[in-house]
Write a protein that holds these residues in place. Structure first.
Motif, PDB file in Angstrom:
ATOM      1  N   VAL A 112      50.402  79.341   5.523  1.00  0.00           N
ATOM      2  CA  VAL A 112      50.952  79.188   4.176  1.00  0.00           C
ATOM      3  C   VAL A 112      52.471  79.058   4.236  1.00  0.00           C
ATOM      4  O   VAL A 112      53.061  78.210   3.560  1.00  0.00           O
ATOM      5  CB  VAL A 112      50.548  80.386   3.292  1.00  0.00           C
ATOM      6  CG1 VAL A 112      51.301  80.341   1.962  1.00  0.00           C
ATOM      7  CG2 VAL A 112      49.048  80.387   3.038  1.00  0.00           C
TER       8      VAL A 112
ATOM      9  N   PHE B  45      53.628  75.607   5.198  1.00  0.00           N
ATOM     10  CA  PHE B  45      53.488  74.607   4.142  1.00  0.00           C
ATOM     11  C   PHE B  45      54.479  74.835   3.006  1.00  0.00           C
ATOM     12  O   PHE B  45      54.916  73.872   2.366  1.00  0.00           O
ATOM     13  CB  PHE B  45      52.048  74.576   3.632  1.00  0.00           C
ATOM     14  CG  PHE B  45      51.102  73.902   4.578  1.00  0.00           C
ATOM     15  CD1 PHE B  45      51.221  72.540   4.832  1.00  0.00           C
ATOM     16  CD2 PHE B  45      50.132  74.617   5.246  1.00  0.00           C
ATOM     17  CE1 PHE B  45      50.360  71.904   5.721  1.00  0.00           C
ATOM     18  CE2 PHE B  45      49.274  73.999   6.126  1.00  0.00           C
ATOM     19  CZ  PHE B  45      49.391  72.639   6.379  1.00  0.00           C
TER      20      PHE B  45
ATOM     21  N   ALA C 270      51.148  79.020  -4.382  1.00  0.00           N
ATOM     22  CA  ALA C 270      50.448  79.400  -3.153  1.00  0.00           C
ATOM     23  C   ALA C 270      49.451  80.505  -3.467  1.00  0.00           C
ATOM     24  O   ALA C 270      49.830  81.566  -3.981  1.00  0.00           O
ATOM     25  CB  ALA C 270      51.432  79.861  -2.094  1.00  0.00           C
TER      26      ALA C 270
ATOM     27  N   ILE D 196      49.196  75.206  -2.442  1.00  0.00           N
ATOM     28  CA  ILE D 196      48.853  75.663  -1.099  1.00  0.00           C
ATOM     29  C   ILE D 196      47.845  76.788  -1.282  1.00  0.00           C
ATOM     30  O   ILE D 196      48.120  77.754  -1.993  1.00  0.00           O
ATOM     31  CB  ILE D 196      50.093  76.184  -0.352  1.00  0.00           C
ATOM     32  CG1 ILE D 196      51.170  75.107  -0.292  1.00  0.00           C
ATOM     33  CG2 ILE D 196      49.726  76.659   1.048  1.00  0.00           C
ATOM     34  CD1 ILE D 196      52.544  75.642   0.078  1.00  0.00           C
TER      35      ILE D 196
ATOM     36  N   VAL E 221      44.485  75.612   3.410  1.00  0.00           N
ATOM     37  CA  VAL E 221      44.878  76.031   4.762  1.00  0.00           C
ATOM     38  C   VAL E 221      43.733  76.624   5.564  1.00  0.00           C
ATOM     39  O   VAL E 221      43.847  76.772   6.785  1.00  0.00           O
ATOM     40  CB  VAL E 221      46.039  77.047   4.703  1.00  0.00           C
ATOM     41  CG1 VAL E 221      47.255  76.434   4.028  1.00  0.00           C
ATOM     42  CG2 VAL E 221      45.619  78.334   3.993  1.00  0.00           C
TER      43      VAL E 221
END
Length: 682
Positions: A199, A202, A217, A164, A191
Motif C-alpha cells: 500500500v 502505491f 487506501a 488502493i 494489492v
C-alpha cells in the motif's frame, strides 16, 4: 524520499507498452476471459497477447500456446492460471523479461503455511529478476488516462480519485459508489497479499500521478506502519489528499507484553494516535469514506473546525449544533458586532449568537443570503452548516438556481466551506448545489461529518527520521536497565545493589535513611510485595531483608533513596517496538494503578521535545500539571526531556521489544525515575 525510485515510479505498470494474459480463457466468467476482454478494449494503446496452452481463439484473438512463443517480451504479465501452475507461469514470464507481474490467483499466504512459503518464493524470484509483483490474490489495476483496465467486470468514468485497496470487493464497491455520485477514478489497484508491492508503494506512486488529486487506501493489515505514514506525509507535501479507510486495528501479534506498557497499547491505539498527531483523515466505514471524498471535492474546504450553524427553526438549529459538536467541530459564539448585524437582518430571531435561528424565513432559501454574507464578512468561522426546509427560493426553477449560485459564491469568495442538510433534496436549488459539488444531505449528522472530514489538514508534527538502530547488548536486569536508561538521559534516584543484609546496610548508610528496599528477580515487584518503602533505620532494614529473602528467594536486593516531592505526580513513560508500526513511545498516568486508569498516549518514535509536551498535555490528568486547588506546578519540561530520551532509546535499539519507567515521580522541581524495565525481543 526519492521520487524517481523504481518503487515510486510505476508508470510502466499503469501504462505498459505490452501485456500478456497467461491463462486466457474463452469461457465468460473466468478470470482469464474477463481480464482478456477488458484489456482488449485498450488494444489501440498497447499490444495485448493471450496465452492459452491449448491454443485457439479467445475473443476473436489468436492465442499463443506458451510464453516463449510470444513475439516480444511483455512489459506486464497477468497470471490467471490455477495456484498449482502459478510458479511455472511466473518462471516463464520472468525468463522472457517481463518487468511487471499481476497475479490474480488466490491460494497463497491466506491458504496456510505452504501457500505462504510459495508466496515468499514468488517475491524473491521477482525481486531477483528486477521485476515487481502485484498480488497474489488480487483483482488487478486500472488507469483512466492510459485507457488501461487490467481487471474484470467493471468500466468506470475517468476522474481524479485514486483507490488502493487490500480488498478487491472494497475496490469494486467504492468504484461503483463513486460513479453514482458522478465522480470518477484516475487510478485503482487491488494489492492483494502484498507479497512485493505494498500500500505504501502505491501511495508514493499515486502521488506522482498528475491525474490523481485524492488518494484513498483501504487497509486491513499494517505491516510497516511507519513507512506507510511517511508515504502519506510525502504525498501531502505534493498537494495530494490522502484518506485512509482502516477498520479497527487488532492487537499486535508476537509482542511480549511483559510490561504495563506492552499490555496497555494496541495497534488501534497507535493507529489512532498517529492519525491524530499527523492530522491524517482516517475513517472506519465506506459511508464516512464517501463523506470525506465529497468534502474534499467541494468548491471550498474549511481551514479549521470553526462552523456557523444556520437554520430556519430553533429545533433544527439545536440539532445542527449538536451534530457539529459530535463531528468534532467547534461552534463558537459570535462577536457582539456580528450579532448586531444579524439582529438587523432578522429582528424576530430568538437565537442568533450561533447557532442561528432565522425565524420567519422558513421555506425561503433566498432570505439566507444576507445573513450568510454577514457571517462570511466577519471571518469568525471557516464553514457553514445550513439546515432546514428550503423551498420556494425565488419562485421559479431558474430563480432557485440563481440563489444557489449566489450562496455558493458568497461562501467560496470568503473561503468558507458549505454543507447543507434538508429533507427537500430534490428541490431545484438543492440539485444546483449538488451540481456545484456543494454537499447536500438529508441529515445534519452527515453534513457536519462531511465538513470535518473534508477540511484542510494541519499536521501538528511530522515524523522524525530514526537513526540507524543497533543491538542492545548490555544487561537487562533491573540494575542494568536503570543504568542503560540513565545513560540515555533519564534522571534516576540513587540505588545500590546488595547481595545480603550486610551489604544492604552499607548501601543504606551510603545513601541515607529513609530508604526503599526492592527484592530483585520478580517482573512486577509491587504485585508480590517485593517493594518496601520508607525504611527508617538499619534494624528495620535487616528485618525486611530477612523477611523478603524467606518469602521470595530473590536474586539480590536494590537499596534506593526514598524519593519524596511536594505535590508530586506519578507518570509512566515507556516504549514498544510494535511488529506493525516499529518503535513507539508511550506516556501515561503511572503508579500501581496505571492499567486501571488507562490514561495514555502513544506516538511513533523518536519524537522531539515539542511533540513530547503535546503528548503530555493530551493526557486526562494534564490539568494537574499546572497546579490544581493549591498544588504546585510540576516541572513539565524535565518530563518532556525524559520522554524524548526514552523515544530515542527505543528507536535506536532494534532488539528492544519493550522498555518502561514506572513510576517517574515528578514534582515542582525534580523529575526522577525510580523503577525501570527493559525487555528484549526473542
Amino acid at each position: 524520499m526519492n521520487t524517481t525510485s523504481p518503487t515510486a515510479d510505476l508508470r510502466g505498470l499503469f501504462n505498459p507498452r505490452s501485456v500478456a494474459v497467461i491463462g486466457a480463457s474463452s469461457t465468460p466468467g473466468k478470470w482469464g476471459f474477463e481480464y482478456a476482454r477488458q484489456l482488449l478494449l485498450g488494444k489501440s494503446r498497447r499490444d495485448i497477447y493471450l496465452v492459452n496452452h491449448k491454443g485457439g481463439v479467445v475473443l476473436e484473438s489468436e492465442t499463443y500456446t506458451s510464453v516463449q512463443s510470444l513475439p516480444v517480451a511483455p512489459e506486464l504479465a497477468v497470471i490467471c492460471v490455477p495456484a498449482a501452475q502459478v510458479r511455472s507461469a511466473l518462471d516463464q514470464v520472468l525468463d522472457v523479461g517481463a518487468r511487471y507481474v499481476v497475479c490474480v490467483t488466490a491460494g497463497f499466504k491466506e491458504a496456510g503455511k505452504e501457500g505462504g512459503q510459495l508466496e515468499n518464493e514468488m517475491r524473491e524470484l521477482v525481486r531477483a529478476a528486477g521485476a515487481r509483483l502485484v498480488g497474489p490474490n488480487c483483482v488487478g489495476l486500472y488507469d483512466a488516462a492510459a485507457d488501461f483496465a487490467c481487471t474484470g467486470f467493471w468500466t468506470l468514468p475517468p476522474g481524479d480519485i485514486g483507490i488502493i485497496s487490500q480488498s478487491g470487493s472494497v475496490m469494486l464497491g467504492l468504484g461503483r459508489s463513486l460513479q453514482r455520485l458522478d465522480l470518477g477514478l484516475s487510478r485503482a489497484v487491488s494489492v492483494g497479499n502484498q507479497a512485493d508491492l505494498s500500500v505504501a508503494d502505491f501511495i508514493e506512486s499515486f502521488a506522482l500521478d498528475p491525474h490523481t488529486k485524492i488518494i484513498t487506501a483501504y487497509i486491513e493489515e499494517f505491516r510497516d506502519g511507519r513507512r506507510l505514514f511517511e508515504a502519506v506525509e510525502h504525498s501531502r507535501s505534493l498537494g495530494k489528499d490522502v484518506i485512509l479507510l482502516a477498520p479497527q486495528a487488532g492487537e499486535a501479534v508476537g509482542r511480549s507484553v511483559a510490561s504495563h506498557t506492552g499490555s496497555m497499547i494496541s495497534n488501534e491505539d497507535i493507529l489512532a494516535s498517529v492519525c491524530a498527531e499527523l492530522d491524517v483523515v482516517r475513517v472506519r466505514g465506506m459511508g464516512d469514506l464517501l463523506l470525506a471524498i465529497r468534502g474534499g471535492k467541494a468548491p471550498t474546504r474549511a481551514r479549521s473546525r470553526r462552523v456557523a450553524v444556520v437554520s430556519d427553526g430553533g429545533g433544527t438549529a439545536t440539532l445542527g449544533a449538536d451534530a457539529a459538536v459530535a463531528a468534532d467541530l467547534e461552534v463558537p459564539a459570535f462577536s457582539a458586532g456580528l450579532i448586531k448585524a444579524l439582529r438587523e437582518i432578522s429582528p424576530k430571531s430568538p437565537g442568533i449568537a450561533n447557532p442561528v435561528d432565522l425565524v420567519g424565513v422558513a421555506f425561503n432559501l433566498g432570505a439566507f443570503q444576507t445573513a450568510l454574507q454577514a457571517i462570511a464578512s466577519s471571518g469568525e468561522v471557516d464553514s457553514v452548516l445550513l439546515t432546514g426546509d428550503f423551498d420556494n427560493a425565488a419562485g421559479t426553477i431558474e430563480g432557485e438556481r440563481v440563489v444557489a449560485a449566489n450562496i455558493r459564491d458568497i461562501c467560496s469568495q470568503s473561503g468558507m466551506a458549505l454543507s447543507i442538510a434538508t429533507p427537500l433534496t430534490a428541490e431545484p436549488a438543492m440539485i444546483a448545489f449538488t451540481e456545484y459539488r456543494v454537499p447536500v444531505f438529508d441529515f445534519a449528522e452527515e453534513a457536519a461529518r462531511c465538513l470535518e472530514l473534508g477540511r484542510h489538514r494541519s499536521p501538528v508534527s511530522t515524523l522524525i527520521k530514526s537513526k540507524n538502530s543497533s543491538i542492545f547488548a548490555r544487561d537487562t536486569d533491573y540494575i542494568g536497565s536503570r543504568s542503560a536508561l540513565a545513560d540515555a538521559g533519564v534522571a534516576f534516584s540513587k540505588a545500590l545493589y546488595a547481595e545480603d543484609a550486610d551489604r544492604a546496610a552499607a548501601a543504606a548508610e551510603s545513601i541515607g535513611y529513609p530508604v526503599v528496599l526492592k527484592a530483585l528477580g520478580n517482573l512486577h515487584k509491587s504485585d508480590s510485595g517485593a517493594v518496601i518503602l520508607g525504611i527508617p533505620d538499619e534494624a528495620t532494614l535487616r528485618a525486611k531483608v530477612a523477611d523478603l529473602d524467606k518469602k521470595l528467594r530473590p536474586a539480590g536486593f536494590s537499596v534506593e533513596e526514598m524519593v519524596t516531592a511536594r505535590d508530586a505526580i506519578e507518570l509512566l513513560i515507556g516504549g514498544v517496538r510494535d511488529p506493525a508500526f516499529g518503535p513507539t513511545v508511550v506516556v501515561a498516568a503511572g503508579g500501581t494503578k496505571t492499567e486501571v486508569w488507562r490514561d495514555r498516549v502513544v506516538a511513533l518514535a523518536p519524537i522531539d521535545e515539542k511533540t513530547a509536551l503535546r503528548l503530555l498535555n493530551s493526557l486526562r490528568i494534564a490539568p494537574l500539571f499546572a497546579g490544581f486547588r493549591g498544588s504546585s506546578r510540576i516541572n513539565i519540561q524535565s518530563v518532556a526531556r525524559s520522554v524524548v530520551a526514552m523515544s530515542e532509546f527505543v528507536a535506536q535499539h532494534s532488539n528492544v521489544a519493550e522498555v518502561e519507567i514506572n513510576p517517574l515521580i515528578v514534582g515542582p522541581e525534580n523529575c526522577v525515575a525510580v523503577d525501570a524495565r527493559i525487555v528484549l525481543s526473542e
